[in-house]
Design a protein around this motif. Structure first.
Motif, PDB file in Angstrom:
ATOM      1  N   ASN A   1     -77.411  15.971 -21.275  1.00  0.00           N
ATOM      2  CA  ASN A   1     -75.848  15.919 -21.491  1.00  0.00           C
ATOM      3  C   ASN A   1     -75.516  14.838 -20.645  1.00  0.00           C
ATOM      4  O   ASN A   1     -74.442  15.036 -19.945  1.00  0.00           O
TER       5      ASN A   1
ATOM      6  N   GLU B   1     -75.268  21.683 -33.677  1.00  0.00           N
ATOM      7  CA  GLU B   1     -76.087  21.033 -33.051  1.00  0.00           C
ATOM      8  C   GLU B   1     -76.853  20.100 -33.990  1.00  0.00           C
ATOM      9  O   GLU B   1     -77.410  20.608 -34.964  1.00  0.00           O
TER      10      GLU B   1
ATOM     11  N   GLN C   1     -73.528  16.722 -14.524  1.00  0.00           N
ATOM     12  CA  GLN C   1     -73.367  17.790 -15.177  1.00  0.00           C
ATOM     13  C   GLN C   1     -74.162  18.934 -14.433  1.00  0.00           C
ATOM     14  O   GLN C   1     -75.032  19.067 -14.096  1.00  0.00           O
ATOM     15  N   ARG C   2     -73.113  20.065 -14.238  1.00  0.00           N
ATOM     16  CA  ARG C   2     -73.617  21.160 -13.377  1.00  0.00           C
ATOM     17  C   ARG C   2     -74.959  21.931 -13.972  1.00  0.00           C
ATOM     18  O   ARG C   2     -75.848  22.184 -13.266  1.00  0.00           O
ATOM     19  N   SER C   3     -75.056  21.875 -15.431  1.00  0.00           N
ATOM     20  CA  SER C   3     -76.023  22.694 -15.931  1.00  0.00           C
ATOM     21  C   SER C   3     -76.358  22.078 -17.528  1.00  0.00           C
ATOM     22  O   SER C   3     -75.208  21.478 -17.978  1.00  0.00           O
ATOM     23  N   ASN C   4     -77.039  22.410 -17.943  1.00  0.00           N
ATOM     24  CA  ASN C   4     -77.293  22.159 -19.350  1.00  0.00           C
ATOM     25  C   ASN C   4     -76.220  23.214 -20.357  1.00  0.00           C
ATOM     26  O   ASN C   4     -76.131  24.452 -19.936  1.00  0.00           O
ATOM     27  N   ASP C   5     -75.614  22.675 -21.373  1.00  0.00           N
ATOM     28  CA  ASP C   5     -74.731  23.694 -22.003  1.00  0.00           C
ATOM     29  C   ASP C   5     -75.451  24.356 -23.273  1.00  0.00           C
ATOM     30  O   ASP C   5     -74.743  24.887 -24.294  1.00  0.00           O
ATOM     31  N   ASN C   6     -76.684  24.276 -23.564  1.00  0.00           N
ATOM     32  CA  ASN C   6     -77.520  24.784 -24.582  1.00  0.00           C
ATOM     33  C   ASN C   6     -79.026  25.048 -23.950  1.00  0.00           C
ATOM     34  O   ASN C   6     -79.253  24.793 -22.903  1.00  0.00           O
ATOM     35  N   ASN C   7     -79.671  25.674 -24.898  1.00  0.00           N
ATOM     36  CA  ASN C   7     -81.223  25.858 -24.546  1.00  0.00           C
ATOM     37  C   ASN C   7     -81.975  24.736 -25.097  1.00  0.00           C
ATOM     38  O   ASN C   7     -83.422  24.968 -24.992  1.00  0.00           O
TER      39      ASN C   7
ATOM     40  N   ASN D   1     -81.901  17.300 -18.900  1.00  0.00           N
ATOM     41  CA  ASN D   1     -80.890  18.380 -19.796  1.00  0.00           C
ATOM     42  C   ASN D   1     -80.403  17.654 -20.951  1.00  0.00           C
ATOM     43  O   ASN D   1     -79.950  18.181 -21.844  1.00  0.00           O
TER      44      ASN D   1
END
Length: 482
Positions: free
Chosen positions: A267, A348, A271-277, A265
């Motif tokens: 990050n 980014e 972290q629950r999920s990635n905040d971008n692609n 990821n």
């Protein structure tokens, strides 16, 4: 042992001899009452002799019983067969089957249990690092934050669970325990590592979960097995740390070649999920010319095993992150062109990182080094085409070594580290010199006492209003791991 029959015959011979030696009067000259008296005397003697025989027989039988009580190897084998027959066929039928189903329990570099079929196992380890530090700051600032300090600290307290599942899977769970809890916003218990790895084929293994990204070796080496108390300041600056992702890795050519490649990821941990692609991608290779450099990338730094033959590695890794470290770049960390206010928001940032390494161990001597190169591209702010040149390049390295004055007991070590920041940054360089002494109490990293002196010089760009920050730190740490 003399047989019973032989002893009996000896007694009879003795009685016969006694009889013939006894003076006998002339029967013709004696009256019948004298004969009766002699007969009576002989009968009494016979009874006494019979009593002696019975006593001797009892003693012989007791001695034979004692001699038979000592189990010979043949007797032991016979007893084992009888017990096995009892458990398998007799009244204890089924008891043995239940016993062998129970897991194996014990201690071997950790408390462990393992099922009889070896398909599942778990090892439990604990570790604590207790530290005293005195920090002498010399930066010509007269603020509370910049004063000297002296303090005790629980640097690390960890609990780790690791083992095998379904024969070809390995797993690890590591928890960090904090004494502060939620006082400073941190967690009292925090998940550091949780991953599983499929290892049926050593040349092609798959790992997924959260763990230290295998980019540079010193970060992957556990703090339990470090040569110095802390990692190099340059490593701290360039590390990828822990991430959530998936990785392929393997060892080839008799473990002389290792490779790692993965996607994460990018990050940081938990972290629950990635905040971008965008993802963080890494690729790493290692060449071990003399054979395996320990068990893998996380091998210990000191040559505590006093290697009889040299072992070495040469490694390199590359990482790319398409959305990295936006918080690093603001008007307070780089010079802006054109100048703007402090409320700038950055888009980014692309980051490319490269590391080159080597390591060598031989007869108590060890040395390792890492050199870093990092480039940030496309540093742009909202409504602004570029910040500075739009490109920032940072460099750094460290070299470290140690030698055992007393094999497996007393080691001296030293390190030099440098971070050279891009000219557009608000910082110029960070230099570190460190010296250390390690006492391995039980001949392992699990029970050791370490002392370090560290001098860190935070160099700032030339300015009449600012001066360099220089810290001299004296650090003593005791580690207990089990």
């Amino acid at each position: 042992m003399m047989k019973l029959s032989t002893i009996c015959w000896m007694i009879i011979a003795l009685l016969t001899l006694t009889f013939f030696l006894e003076p006998v009067k002339d029967v013709t000259a004696q009256e019948s009452n004298d004969l009766k008296w002699q007969l009576k005397k002989m009968e009494e003697m016979m009874r006494k002799q019979q009593g002696m025989i019975e006593n001797l027989k009892d003693k012989i039988e007791i001695q034979e019983d004692i001699s038979k009580s000592y189990v010979t190897p043949i007797d032991d084998e016979v007893i084992g067969k009888k017990v096995d027959e009892y458990l398998q066929k007799g009244e204890g039928k089924g008891m043995w089957a239940e016993i062998i189903k129970r897991p194996k329990l014990g201690y071997k570099k950790g408390f462990f249990f393992e099922t009889k079929d070896k398909r599942f196992s778990m090892k439990i380890n604990g570790r604590i690092q207790f530290r005293y530090s005195y920090e002498d700051r010399d930066n010509m600032h007269d603020t509370d934050e910049q004063q000297d300090d002296s303090s005790f600290r629980i640097r690390r307290s960890r609990v780790k669970f690791s083992g095998k599942a379904y024969k070809h899977f390995k797993y690890k769970i590591e928890l960090a325990l904090s004494s502060t809890g939620t006082v400073d916003g941190s967690r009292a218990i925090e998940l550091y590592d949780f991953y599983a790895s499929w290892n049926k084929n050593p040349a092609f293994s798959v790992q997924f979960g959260q763990w230290k990204v295998p980019w540079n070796r010193q970060r992957v080496v556990s703090s339990q097995n470090q040569q110095m108390i802390d990692r190099a300041s340059s490593q701290d600056e360039f590390t990828m740390d822990r991430q959530i992702g998936v990785m392929l890795h393997g060892k080839l050519f008799n473990k002389k070649f290792e490779y790692y490649t993965g996607a994460f990821n990018g990050n940081a941990r938990n972290q629950r999920s990635n905040d971008n692609n965008e993802m963080l991608y890494i690729a790493r290779v290692s060449w071990n010319p003399f054979g395996a450099y320990g068990k893998g990338i996380g091998e210990v730094e000191s040559d505590i095993n006093f290697s009889k033959k040299p072992i070495a590695h040469v490694s390199a890794a590359m990482a790319y992150d398409g959305a990295a470290d936006r918080e690093r770049f603001s008007s307070t960390t780089i010079d802006l062109d054109p100048p703007v206010g402090t409320g700038i928001t950055l888009k980014e940032v692309n980051k490319t990182s490269v590391v080159a390494e080597y390591g060598l161990k031989y007869k108590g001597f060890s040395t390792n080094a890492e050199a870093y190169w990092r480039r940030f591209d496309d540093i742009r702010a909202n409504n602004i085409d570029s910040v500075g040149s739009g490109v920032i390049i940072d460099r750094g390295f460290f070299v470290q070594g140690g030698y055992f004055i007393l094999p497996k007991k007393l080691e001296v070590a030293g390190r030099y580290s440098l971070v050279d920041f891009d000219d557009e940054r608000d910082e110029d360089a960070v230099r570190e010199v460190a010296l250390g002494v390690n006492w391995f109490i039980n001949g392992t990293h699990d029970n050791k006492l370490q002392f370090n002196w560290i001098r860190q010089d935070n160099e700032l760009p030339n300015s009449a209003s600012r001066s360099d920050d220089i810290d001299n730190t004296y650090r003593l740490q005791y580690q207990l791991a089990f």
